[in-house]
Design a protein around this motif. Structure first.
Motif, PDB file in Angstrom:
ATOM      1  N   MET A   1       0.830  -1.203   0.000  1.00 22.38           N
ATOM      2  CA  MET A   1       0.000   0.000   0.000  1.00 22.38           C
ATOM      3  C   MET A   1       0.872   1.264   0.000  1.00 22.38           C
ATOM      4  N   GLU A   2       2.054   1.168   0.618  1.00 16.77           N
ATOM      5  CA  GLU A   2       2.906   2.344   0.735  1.00 16.77           C
ATOM      6  C   GLU A   2       3.754   2.619  -0.503  1.00 16.77           C
ATOM      7  N   THR A   3       3.640   1.761  -1.513  1.00 22.65           N
ATOM      8  CA  THR A   3       4.526   1.916  -2.666  1.00 22.65           C
ATOM      9  C   THR A   3       4.385   3.269  -3.348  1.00 22.65           C
ATOM     10  N   ALA A   4       3.143   3.755  -3.477  1.00 22.32           N
ATOM     11  CA  ALA A   4       2.927   5.030  -4.149  1.00 22.32           C
ATOM     12  C   ALA A   4       3.500   6.183  -3.321  1.00 22.32           C
ATOM     13  N   LYS A   5       3.661   5.923  -2.046  1.00 19.96           N
ATOM     14  CA  LYS A   5       4.077   7.016  -1.176  1.00 19.96           C
ATOM     15  C   LYS A   5       5.576   6.988  -0.881  1.00 19.96           C
ATOM     16  N   THR A   6       6.324   6.193  -1.612  1.00 19.06           N
ATOM     17  CA  THR A   6       7.724   6.062  -1.240  1.00 19.06           C
ATOM     18  C   THR A   6       8.609   7.147  -1.819  1.00 19.06           C
ATOM     19  N   LYS A   7       8.189   7.804  -2.891  1.00 23.87           N
ATOM     20  CA  LYS A   7       9.067   8.790  -3.512  1.00 23.87           C
ATOM     21  C   LYS A   7       9.272   9.988  -2.582  1.00 23.87           C
ATOM     22  N   GLU A   8      10.547  10.266  -2.345  1.00 24.73           N
ATOM     23  CA  GLU A   8      10.842  11.358  -1.434  1.00 24.73           C
ATOM     24  C   GLU A   8      10.714  12.685  -2.172  1.00 24.73           C
ATOM     25  N   ILE A   9       9.844  13.579  -1.679  1.00 24.62           N
ATOM     26  CA  ILE A   9       9.626  14.863  -2.336  1.00 24.62           C
ATOM     27  C   ILE A   9      10.446  15.958  -1.667  1.00 24.62           C
ATOM     28  N   LEU A  10      10.434  15.948  -0.337  1.00 22.20           N
ATOM     29  CA  LEU A  10      11.156  16.994   0.398  1.00 22.20           C
ATOM     30  C   LEU A  10      12.061  16.340   1.428  1.00 22.20           C
ATOM     31  N   ARG A  11      13.280  16.824   1.455  1.00 22.50           N
ATOM     32  CA  ARG A  11      14.193  16.330   2.481  1.00 22.50           C
ATOM     33  C   ARG A  11      14.892  17.537   3.104  1.00 22.50           C
ATOM     34  N   ILE A  12      14.793  17.689   4.405  1.00 22.68           N
ATOM     35  CA  ILE A  12      15.497  18.767   5.107  1.00 22.68           C
ATOM     36  C   ILE A  12      16.513  18.124   6.038  1.00 22.68           C
ATOM     37  N   ILE A  30      17.007  21.251  12.198  1.00 23.24           N
ATOM     38  CA  ILE A  30      15.723  20.654  11.826  1.00 23.24           C
ATOM     39  C   ILE A  30      15.962  19.649  10.694  1.00 23.24           C
ATOM     40  N   SER A  31      15.490  18.423  10.869  1.00 18.33           N
ATOM     41  CA  SER A  31      15.589  17.408   9.818  1.00 18.33           C
ATOM     42  C   SER A  31      14.285  16.638   9.727  1.00 18.33           C
ATOM     43  N   PHE A  32      13.735  16.542   8.546  1.00 19.48           N
ATOM     44  CA  PHE A  32      12.627  15.605   8.316  1.00 19.48           C
ATOM     45  C   PHE A  32      12.465  15.376   6.819  1.00 19.48           C
ATOM     46  N   THR A  33      11.689  14.357   6.468  1.00 21.91           N
ATOM     47  CA  THR A  33      11.443  14.059   5.056  1.00 21.91           C
ATOM     48  C   THR A  33       9.946  13.976   4.824  1.00 21.91           C
ATOM     49  N   LEU A  34       9.579  14.167   3.559  1.00 16.67           N
ATOM     50  CA  LEU A  34       8.161  14.136   3.198  1.00 16.67           C
ATOM     51  C   LEU A  34       8.056  13.401   1.870  1.00 16.67           C
ATOM     52  N   HIS A  35       7.099  12.454   1.796  1.00 12.94           N
ATOM     53  CA  HIS A  35       6.984  11.616   0.612  1.00 12.94           C
ATOM     54  C   HIS A  35       5.738  11.948  -0.192  1.00 12.94           C
ATOM     55  N   ALA A  36       5.728  11.508  -1.443  1.00 18.98           N
ATOM     56  CA  ALA A  36       4.606  11.781  -2.344  1.00 18.98           C
ATOM     57  C   ALA A  36       3.294  11.300  -1.719  1.00 18.98           C
ATOM     58  N   LEU A  74      16.354  19.645   0.080  1.00 19.78           N
ATOM     59  CA  LEU A  74      16.205  19.052  -1.241  1.00 19.78           C
ATOM     60  C   LEU A  74      14.728  18.943  -1.601  1.00 19.78           C
ATOM     61  N   VAL A  75      14.345  19.533  -2.740  1.00 23.43           N
ATOM     62  CA  VAL A  75      12.991  19.354  -3.248  1.00 23.43           C
ATOM     63  C   VAL A  75      13.099  18.515  -4.516  1.00 23.43           C
ATOM     64  N   GLU A  76      12.548  17.338  -4.501  1.00 26.72           N
ATOM     65  CA  GLU A  76      12.691  16.383  -5.596  1.00 26.72           C
ATOM     66  C   GLU A  76      14.159  16.227  -5.987  1.00 26.72           C
ATOM     67  N   GLY A  77      14.994  16.175  -4.985  1.00 26.33           N
ATOM     68  CA  GLY A  77      16.411  15.950  -5.223  1.00 26.33           C
ATOM     69  C   GLY A  77      17.217  17.193  -5.588  1.00 26.33           C
ATOM     70  N   ILE A  78      16.523  18.339  -5.796  1.00 25.73           N
ATOM     71  CA  ILE A  78      17.259  19.556  -6.175  1.00 25.73           C
ATOM     72  C   ILE A  78      17.558  20.377  -4.931  1.00 25.73           C
ATOM     73  N   ASP A  79      18.796  20.786  -4.802  1.00 33.05           N
ATOM     74  CA  ASP A  79      19.209  21.556  -3.628  1.00 33.05           C
ATOM     75  C   ASP A  79      18.720  23.007  -3.753  1.00 33.05           C
ATOM     76  N   VAL A  80      17.708  23.348  -2.970  1.00 36.20           N
ATOM     77  CA  VAL A  80      17.098  24.679  -3.042  1.00 36.20           C
ATOM     78  C   VAL A  80      18.101  25.770  -2.657  1.00 36.20           C
ATOM     79  N   LEU A  81      18.941  25.464  -1.668  1.00 37.40           N
ATOM     80  CA  LEU A  81      19.856  26.488  -1.162  1.00 37.40           C
ATOM     81  C   LEU A  81      20.976  26.797  -2.148  1.00 37.40           C
TER      82      LEU A  81
END
Lengths: 543, 313
Positions: A1-12, A30-36, A74-81
């Motif tokens: 069930m979690e397969t669709a939600k595995t892609k990491e969208i945001l990583r701090i 501050i560190s956390f991740t957020l998935h699709a 990182l937003v979709e792997g791109i370093d915002v900073l």
């Protein structure tokens, strides 16, 4: 069930934000991740740094004042900073977008909302004028705005708060970004509108698989929508976990304190009040007439004829959404605005038609605590003089008045030494305590609290509510407690009146009204109240 | 919108009436007897009475007022006590230069000041911002005649690029018009550029703190558009207010500029008429200036509604 939600969208990773000038860090590590498809709630009280975190992700920190001093986003792997200003601009609305708290001010007042949403497409080089317009109209339909064509040509001031928030959401989602940051998007809205907007965000999220970073201070909302929760306090990350881990099994003391402070919709169960009646209001009403001789007059019934009674030691709640007439009722009661008709009997005397001069001696007997403790205290007076002013006006000798200020401050949980400070030296909760002390100084029989805890953080809110209840039980002052928040009313009130469009639709004991509502509108309000299924105080869902 | 314009136009009628009454009474009660001025020092009482009768000065005040209004309605603004020429003719001869100067001054000021103000807001706190604002203070505090004589000294006498004084109308000689109008325009503009640039900067900065600017940035709008499209338009109302009141006060600067550059305009006519106590001329000039003020206010109000859709009266 979690397969669709595995892609990491945001990583701090280990994010620090600090002030440019002093170098003081405002948020640390501050560190956390957020998935699709996931909803992550970032929770904390004011000053916890939750908004700073979200602005850092968007690259919207004020460059003159704040900077990211450490860490990685990182937003979709791109370093915002590491992105250039132009790269960052192109990422906004396409990869990450944001919905803000105040729909009233989040839109440009001088442009039609259609043009403002189209601008998103235009600045990202999407389509031509015709296709852009079509896409915007389609989006308006998707967010369930009525009559998209008409809305497209409307200016923000012509729309309601809920409609504006739908516009802001269309703006944020029209380019189908993978990350949506929602910063208190429903805090300024009525509960029924809030319910609809939350449902809309969820619907959009499922449709587009968006990852939602939802920033809020309201655990009710959190319990309704969160997959996972990040708790922040004064710039530090306190705890991260799934919804049930945080709400049912919090590990940190701060989280436990915060969660248990959240009022539940189920009243604690109170004995009926038996005190003598001190206030009786009959047929009180307020009519405004608008328009001019040429355009014809229009009558607006801000308050339809309303009656109520209040006994000593009783807390009567007046609940309703914005525009329901609850504040008009309070202002008429206190004669801060002139009622059009009706009677206000304080003891044996009807004060509704008295001249201001006649009214003056009675003013002592009913006092008000207002909503915003930051604006309702004179910034240039010391606390001593703020609290003593009423007593001095009514002829109490100076020595005696100041002595009583000390007692009052102790009573509301402050200390005597604070007398010589100015309001800006206090926190919001402390200021509201000063307001309460000021109101109590004249030993009133009736205290009117108009949204007195709405501007306060939940832990402080709990303390102030407890204080009001204690004072009521101790001194026998009758309190008229006006609030838009049913959960607050449930916690403190003995009886409640539910108001809608200027009239009382239901009244009764708080138990009766909240557990066995007779009217459809009351049921709707209760149904829309966030977190109604969760017993926060006992860390469990209601059975 | 059209209905609003018509209503606003109608609402100026009572204002004009009150202005007319005040102008009339002002001069009626002012010291100095017009008949005595006309008759000269050696006049006999009989001659004075005869002049009074001819001017209608022996009649009750309100009769004189309505007679005056009726004459105005017919386009008869009276005859100058000094030159014996019709007042309307004298004013018409002087309107051209003043109008030219006013239009070039306001246009030039707006075109320079608003970009300057927006630039200063963009460069906020940097050296260029501080430079612009310092110049603005300087421009605002230098009187028109100082700027005027400095410009004449540098650009006319030393450099020889412009004539020292004089005026030619646009219709008669466009090139000479341009050469003669440039220096007075520059001299008169400095104050307005300073004023408008300052208000543009502060209004734009204020708007930049608004939530919808953050929204615009969040949706990826380029900074240039954030400033020009979102901030400037919302800053328009205070800027227009300042431009409007500036235009209304222009007459004071015009008097000085016309004297410095020897331009035969209305400003000098005002001074001449007052010094000569030429009552019919003064009355008509005050009335004309009042109408212009009212007209400027009307235009400002209409511009408000153009820039801010929330403003509807």
């Amino acid at each position: 069930m979690e397969t669709a939600k595995t892609k990491e969208i945001l990583r701090i990773d280990n994010l620090d934000v600090s002030l440019v000038e002093s170098g003081k860090t405002l948020i640390r590590d501050i560190s956390f991740t957020l998935h699709a498809g996931e909803t992550l709630c970032l929770v904390g009280e004011s000053g916890s740094g939750k908004s700073l975190t979200s602005l850092a992700v968007m690259g919207l920190l004020d460059p003159g004042a704040l900077r990211v001093s450490a860490g990685r986003i990182l937003v979709e792997g791109i370093d915002v900073l590491a992105a250039s200003a132009e790269e960052l601009r192109q990422m906004r609305a396409t990869r990450m977008s944001m919905v803000f708290q105040e729909p009233m001010t989040a839109l440009n007042p001088t442009e039609t909302v259609g043009a403002q949403v189209e601008e998103v497409l235009r600045v990202h080089g999407e389509g031509n004028a015709v296709t852009r317009r079509e896409r915007v109209l389609k989006m308006f339909e998707a967010v369930h705005l009525p009559a998209p064509e008409r809305i497209h040509a409307s200016y923000p001031y012509q729309l309601s708060g809920g409609q504006r928030q739908r516009i802001v959401i269309s703006m944020a989602l029209i380019l189908n970004p993978r990350l949506l940051i929602a910063d208190e998007p429903t805090t300024a809205l009525d509960v029924t509108t809030q319910r609809q907007i939350l449902a809309l965000i969820e619907e959009m999220q499922q449709k587009f698989g968006t990852a939602v970073l939802f920033i809020t201070h309201d655990f009710g909302v959190v319990s309704d929508i969160a997959d996972r929760i990040v708790v922040m306090n004064r710039g530090d990350l306190v705890e991260t976990g799934t919804r049930d881990e945080i709400l049912a099994r919090p590990r940190q003391d701060y989280t436990r304190m915060l969660v248990s402070s959240v009022p539940s919709l189920v009243p604690p169960g109170r004995m009926p009040v038996t005190g003598a009646q001190i206030l009786e209001v009959a047929n009180l009403n307020k009519v405004y007439t608008q328009g001019s001789f040429l355009s014809g007059r229009r009558r607006v019934d801000a308050l339809k004829p309303t009656g109520l009674t209040l006994a000593t030691g009783e807390i009567l709640g007046i609940v309703g959404e914005s525009g329901s007439g609850k504040t008009t009722l309070a202002r008429c009661l206190t004669r801060l605005i002139e009622p059009t008709g009706g009677a206000i009997r304080l003891g044996d005397t009807d004060i509704s038609a008295m001249s201001q001069r006649q009214l003056r001696p009675y003013r002592r007997r009913f006092q008000v605590v207002f909503q915003d403790p930051f604006r309702s205290l004179n910034a240039r007076l010391r606390v001593r003089d703020i609290v003593a002013e009423g007593m001095l006006n009514f002829g109490t000798p100076r020595e005696e008045a100041y002595a009583r200020v000390g007692d009052l401050l102790e009573r509301v949980g402050l200390s005597v030494e604070m007398m010589d400070r100015y309001p800006h030296q206090f926190s919001g909760g402390q200021r509201q305590r000063i307001c309460i002390a000021r109101a109590l100084a004249l030993r009133p029989e009736v205290l009117i609290a108009d949204e007195s805890v709405s501007a306060l953080d939940v832990s402080v809110q709990k303390q102030v509510l407890e204080l009001l209840r204690e004072i009521c039980d101790e001194t026998g002052v009758g309190i008229i407690f006006i609030t838009h928040d049913l959960r607050v009313a449930a916690r403190i009130c003995d009886r409640v009146l539910v108001m809608q469009r200027g009239e009382v639709v239901e009244s009764g004991s708080v138990d009766e009204v909240l557990t066995r509502p007779a009217q459809a509108y009351t049921r709707e309000l209760i149904g829309a109240a966030p977190g109604r299924n969760w017993d926060f105080e006992h860390f469990r869902p209601f059975a | 919108m059209l209905g609003y314009i018509v209503r606003r136009l109608l609402s100026t009628i009572p204002v004009l009436g009150v202005v007319a009454l005040i102008v009339f009474l002002l001069l009626h009660f002012a010291p100095g007897d017009p008949a005595a001025i006309m008759a000269g020092d050696s006049a006999t009482p009989a001659q004075l009475a005869e002049i009074r009768q001819r001017l209608g000065l022996d009649k009750p005040v309100f009769v004189q007022f309505f007679y005056w209004l009726d004459q105005l309605r017919q386009g008869n603004f009276g005859t100058s006590l000094h030159s014996n020429k019709p007042v309307a003719e004298m004013i018409a001869a002087r309107v051209g230069p003043t109008l030219s100067l006013a239009v070039t001054t306001m246009t030039f000021s707006i075109l320079v000041a608003i970009p300057l103000g927006v630039y200063a807001a963009w460069a906020r706190g940097r050296l260029s911002d501080r430079l612009v604002m310092t110049l603005a203070v300087l421009g605002f505090s230098t009187p028109v005649f100082v700027t005027g004589y400095m410009l004449i000294y540098l650009l006319s006498l030393k450099a020889g690029w412009f004539p020292v004084q004089g005026f030619a109308s646009l219709a008669s000689d466009p090139i000479r018009f341009a050469r003669t109008i440039t220096l007075p325009t520059l001299a008169l503009s400095t104050v307005y550029i300073a004023l408008i640039a300052r208000i543009s900067r502060s209004s734009v900065l204020e708007i930049l703190g608004e939530d919808f600017i953050r929204t615009a940035r969040a949706k990826g709008v380029p900074e240039r558009s954030v400033f020009l499209r979102h901030a400037l338009r919302n800053a328009a109302v205070p800027i227009i207010t300042v431009i409007g009141s500036g235009a209304a006060f222009l007459i004071g600067g015009v008097v000085v500029a016309e004297s410095v550059f020897n331009i035969p305009g209305l400003g000098r006519l005002v001074v001449e008429s007052v010094l000569a106590r030429d009552y019919p001329l003064i009355q008509s000039l005050i009335l004309l200036l009042s109408v212009i003020y009212i007209g400027i206010n009307l235009v400002i109000d209409l511009l408000y509604t153009l820039f801010d859709p929330r403003i509807r009266y």
